[in-house]
Design a protein around this motif. Structure first.
Motif, short mmCIF file in Angstrom:
data_model
loop_
_atom_site.label_atom_id
_atom_site.label_comp_id
_atom_site.label_asym_id
_atom_site.label_seq_id
_atom_site.Cartn_x
_atom_site.Cartn_y
_atom_site.Cartn_z
N ASN A 1 0.80 -1.21 -0.04
CA ASN A 1 0.05 -0.09 -0.08
C ASN A 1 0.86 1.10 0.07
O ASN A 1 1.95 1.46 0.04
CB ASN A 1 -1.01 -0.03 1.35
N GLU A 2 0.22 2.35 -0.02
CA GLU A 2 1.05 3.41 -0.15
C GLU A 2 1.67 3.94 0.80
O GLU A 2 2.97 4.29 0.72
CB GLU A 2 -0.12 4.62 -0.65
N GLU A 3 1.33 3.78 2.06
CA GLU A 3 2.13 4.20 3.28
C GLU A 3 3.44 3.22 3.41
O GLU A 3 4.45 3.76 3.67
CB GLU A 3 1.25 3.76 4.40
N PHE A 4 3.03 2.03 3.19
CA PHE A 4 4.21 1.02 3.29
C PHE A 4 5.60 1.38 2.29
O PHE A 4 6.54 1.59 2.57
CB PHE A 4 3.86 -0.60 2.75
N ILE A 5 5.14 1.75 0.99
CA ILE A 5 6.16 2.35 0.06
C ILE A 5 6.72 3.56 0.39
O ILE A 5 7.87 3.63 0.16
CB ILE A 5 5.26 2.41 -1.37
N ARG A 6 5.88 4.60 0.93
CA ARG A 6 6.55 5.90 1.08
C ARG A 6 7.43 5.55 2.50
O ARG A 6 8.52 6.23 2.58
CB ARG A 6 5.41 6.95 1.67
N GLU A 7 6.68 4.90 3.49
CA GLU A 7 7.69 4.76 4.69
C GLU A 7 9.15 3.97 4.37
O GLU A 7 10.01 4.35 5.30
CB GLU A 7 6.93 3.85 5.70
N ARG A 8 9.18 3.18 3.40
CA ARG A 8 10.39 2.59 3.08
C ARG A 8 11.05 3.27 1.93
O ARG A 8 12.18 2.66 1.48
CB ARG A 8 10.40 1.16 2.85
N ASP A 9 10.68 4.23 1.48
CA ASP A 9 11.12 5.09 0.42
C ASP A 9 11.38 3.92 -0.87
O ASP A 9 12.49 4.10 -1.29
CB ASP A 9 12.67 5.71 0.89
N ILE A 10 10.50 3.24 -1.22
CA ILE A 10 10.76 2.44 -2.33
C ILE A 10 10.43 3.27 -3.57
O ILE A 10 9.39 3.85 -3.83
CB ILE A 10 9.68 1.18 -2.15
N MET A 11 11.21 2.97 -4.76
CA MET A 11 11.14 3.42 -5.88
C MET A 11 11.23 2.76 -6.93
O MET A 11 11.77 1.56 -6.91
CB MET A 11 12.35 4.52 -6.08
N ILE A 12 10.66 3.03 -8.16
CA ILE A 12 10.88 2.20 -9.37
C ILE A 12 12.24 1.99 -9.95
O ILE A 12 12.85 3.05 -9.95
CB ILE A 12 9.91 2.73 -10.32
#
Length: 175
Positions: A1-12
């Motif tokens: 989910n969006e929060e998970f991706i933002r919290e871990r700074d995951i990028m394409i």
């Protein structure tokens, strides 16, 4: 989910460590930021529904964005698919792709339309013969005899799963 991706700074383009969570579900446990080349791109989450263009909304206590347009074609199709599914009204012969085709062809625009299908027009469709139309008609008629809790499930009331549906049905049947 969006929060998970933002919290871990995951990028394409990132290199990530994925582990198995539970029996099957993959879980990203780490991002190797040392391997970033500068070509990675931030994920841009949609703000509008890709089907109807309505503004997406998110409840503060949930992690998902939703289109609240009840007339959104994707939502209409998915409501009909959910209603006809095995765990709901179990309408055999009315699977996902058939529902999508019927919706596209204007034969099915709502849950109510299932019970008012024009079988003559369906028989004119490619791949539909007398027997397949008869089987569909029989399956739709059989769905009318499903227990009340299956109808409640089929209506897709948010947070009303099997247990809640059965409880509601029992309460209604007592009255």
């Amino acid at each position: 989910n969006e929060e998970f991706i933002r919290e871990r700074d995951i990028m394409i383009g990132d290199t990530v460590l994925v582990e198995r969570a539970g029996d099957v579900i993959p879980y990203i446990t780490a991002v190797d930021t040392d391997k970033r080349t500068g070509t990675e791109q931030a994920l841009v989450f949609p703000t509008e529904c890709p089907s109807c263009g309505s503004k997406l909304q998110k409840n503060e206590d949930e992690s998902v964005w939703r289109c609240l347009n009840a007339d959104c074609s994707a939502q209409v199709e998915e409501r009909i698919i959910h209603f006809a599914a095995k765990d709901s009204m179990d309408i055999r012969g009315l699977g996902d792709q058939i529902i999508r085709n019927f919706y596209k062809d204007g034969l099915l625009n709502s849950i109510e339309d299932i019970y008012q299908l024009n079988y003559f027009k369906i028989q004119q469709q490619e791949g539909w013969g007398t027997k397949s139309v008869e089987n569909l008609s029989n399956s739709i008629e059989a769905s009318k005899k499903q227990p009340l809790h299956r109808l409640i499930i089929g209506l897709g009331i948010r947070e009303a799963g099997q247990t809640t549906a059965k409880t509601l049905a029992q309460t209604i049947d007592k009255d």
